[in-house]
Design an enzyme around this catalytic site. Structure first.
Site, short mmCIF file in Angstrom:
data_model
loop_
_atom_site.label_atom_id
_atom_site.label_comp_id
_atom_site.label_asym_id
_atom_site.label_seq_id
_atom_site.Cartn_x
_atom_site.Cartn_y
_atom_site.Cartn_z
N VAL A 1 0.86 -1.19 0.00
CA VAL A 1 0.00 0.00 0.00
C VAL A 1 0.89 1.23 0.00
O VAL A 1 2.11 1.14 0.08
CB VAL A 1 -0.95 0.00 1.22
N SER B 1 12.81 -4.22 -6.16
CA SER B 1 13.20 -3.33 -7.24
C SER B 1 12.91 -3.98 -8.59
O SER B 1 13.11 -5.18 -8.77
CB SER B 1 14.69 -2.99 -7.16
N LYS C 1 17.75 -1.37 0.07
CA LYS C 1 16.93 -0.86 -1.04
C LYS C 1 17.06 0.66 -1.16
O LYS C 1 17.08 1.21 -2.26
CB LYS C 1 15.46 -1.24 -0.81
N HIS D 1 20.31 1.26 -2.83
CA HIS D 1 20.13 0.89 -4.24
C HIS D 1 19.53 2.06 -5.01
O HIS D 1 19.99 2.41 -6.10
CB HIS D 1 19.21 -0.35 -4.33
N ASN D 2 18.49 2.66 -4.46
CA ASN D 2 17.84 3.78 -5.15
C ASN D 2 18.75 4.99 -5.22
O ASN D 2 18.72 5.75 -6.19
CB ASN D 2 16.54 4.13 -4.44
N GLU E 1 20.97 4.41 -7.97
CA GLU E 1 20.16 4.61 -9.18
C GLU E 1 20.09 6.09 -9.54
O GLU E 1 20.24 6.46 -10.72
CB GLU E 1 18.76 4.07 -8.93
#
Length: 488
Positions: free
Chosen positions: A82, A136, A190, A193-194, A197
């Site tokens: 959500v 991801s 994560k 990771h972003n 990115e």
């Protein structure tokens, strides 16, 4: 009201939240032979999923949350997909009232890792496992095979892990999913990771700007350049995406697609989280920070207009590029060197947080699970995985033999590209800051000694001497002769 009947406790796993990501994740699980309970606060989404994709596997739909929980076999596993923030908090509170000790709640959204730590500690008191999980790959990855980064207890992974591994991307028979570590470790990885990115995308954008505004290549020619880079050491998903975007022509105007898109980049917060957390940890992540700031500048429309109107540095002229092919190769090398530096910064942040939190994150495993399914998947992650396999205690990726050799090859061209960008007035903040990062780390001595002297002068912050690095010293600047004293 739907005619979904309450089902017995037979479902292997449940998905609460059936937006595009949640629905695709549920479909992926069902396609891999798992019985999947599904629930959405808006019943129409549940009905739509079943009507359109119910034949893809064993779905157990529920109109009420109580029936959703009752349909799960013990220990129950419920994935929340959500909206982050208040929506996630509400879903957790609803589920915890219905679950029992030993059950597992999985938050698969982008959540700040400290919120995950707080929620994990609270649910642990109730005996419920909370698993903050990074996913991801976007909508396509959720359906076809994402990279998955679950945190939480080892016990919860025994129940959850095999299902997540089965639906993740696969490389050479290995799943792009592994248990990252306890409490907030999965969401932390994560987040970084972003952040990587963000840096990767900014570096690619700067390469595009240099090829267009300095070398004078057309958009179509630049698309061909990025297309050629798909097959070398820069091979990656983002290079593929870039070549596709640049090759698109706007059907309404006939202009390059990139020229009809407003030059204001959006962001959802993970780059800022990565930068803010790095500051708290005392870790340098300049490429990630500059990429985040560059998006902020791009969206500062009024500020940009005001500065343009001031006509600053009107004498700036483009530097003539005599050999375009040579310049394109220099940009390629600069991009690769900057990319190595950006990934090194991200892995350094993960390593530091892991040590501070006692997570014991396997850095080589993070490179392994990022090789496919995720946005930053790239060929050179194999080199990173190999580097950590050869030396699990590697201090920095910059010192790994293969990557160090690549940097040595890239540095001369990289320096020239950054200098050319500055002389031409073409902004390349991520290229420049990544180069400065490498130069700072390789310098035998930094001007920080002067800064520490300044701090001692105006704030009595003390300093250490090179001939006594353990001692604490202060100069009595206000006294005659300015004597130095050693503090206990």
């Amino acid at each position: 009201m739907s005619d979904f009947a309450p089902a017995p406790a037979s479902a292997d796993i449940g998905v609460y939240g059936l937006g595009v990501m949640g629905a695709n994740l549920a479909r992926n699980l069902a396609r891999h032979g798992h019985s999947v309970a599904v629930f959405n606060r808006t019943l129409a989404r549940t009905e739509r999923l079943i009507s359109r994709h119910g034949s893809e596997g064993d779905f157990v739909p529920s109109a009420r949350l109580e029936d959703f929980v009752a349909s799960l076999r013990r220990p129950r596993v419920a994935i929340i997909m959500v909206q982050a923030g208040a929506g996630t908090e509400a879903a957790i509170n609803q589920l915890r009232e219905l679950l029992e000790p030993g059950d597992i709640i999985v938050d698969a959204g982008n959540t700040f890792y400290k919120d995950t730590q707080r929620r994990e500690a609270s649910l642990r008191e109730q005996g419920i496992h909370f698993v903050g999980t990074g996913v991801s790959g976007g909508e396509e990855g959720a359906l076809e095979g994402p990279a998955i980064m679950p945190g939480g207890t080892a016990e919860s992974y025994e129940r959850l892990g095999p299902m997540l591994e089965s639906i993740s991307a696969q490389v050479d028979g290995e799943p792009c999913c592994t248990h990252v570590g306890p409490d907030g470790a999965g969401h932390f990885v994560k987040m970084v990771h972003n952040g990587i990115e963000y840096a990767d995308m900014q570096l690619i954008a700067e390469a595009y700007a240099l090829l267009r505004d300095v070398a004078g290549l057309s958009v179509a020619e630049i698309a061909e350049v990025f297309g050629s880079w798909r097959h070398g050491e820069l091979e990656s998903y983002l290079i593929d995406v870039t070549a596709e975007v640049l090759a698109r022509v706007d059907p309404a105007t006939g202009e390059p697609f990139v020229d009809v898109v407003l030059d204001a980049a959006g962001q959802k917060g993970t780059g800022a989280w990565t930068t803010q957390t790095a500051l708290e940890l005392g870790v340098a992540v300049p490429a990630i920070a500059e990429a985040t700031f560059a998006r902020a500048v791009s969206s500062s429309t009024a500020l940009r207009a005001a500065v343009r109107a001031a006509d600053l540095d009107p004498g700036t002229t483009a530097v003539a590029v005599e050999d375009r092919d040579a310049f394109v190769e220099s940009v390629r090398l600069a991009l690769y060197g900057s990319k190595i530096a950006a990934y090194a910064q991200g892995f350094d942040e993960i390593a530091t947080a892991s040590a501070d939190n006692g997570w014991e994150i396997d850095l080589g495993a993070m490179a392994r699970i990022w090789r496919d399914g995720c946005i930053i998947r790239a060929r050179f992650l194999d080199d990173i995985m190999t580097a950590y396999a050869q030396d699990p205690s590697l201090v920095s990726l910059l010192t790994a033999p293969a990557l160090s050799a690549a940097l040595q090859s890239a540095l001369p061209a990289w320096r020239e590209v950054v200098a050319t960008a500055a002389r031409s007035g073409v902004a390349a903040p991520a290229f420049a800051s990544s180069l400065a990062y490498v130069d700072q780390l390789r310098a035998p001595r930094l001007p920080a000694a002067l800064i520490q002297g300044q701090r001692d002068f105006f704030g009595s912050h003390t300093y250490h001497r090179v001939d006594d690095p353990e001692g604490v010293y202060h100069v009595l600047w206000a006294q005659a002769g300015r004597p130095e004293e050693k503090w206990d």
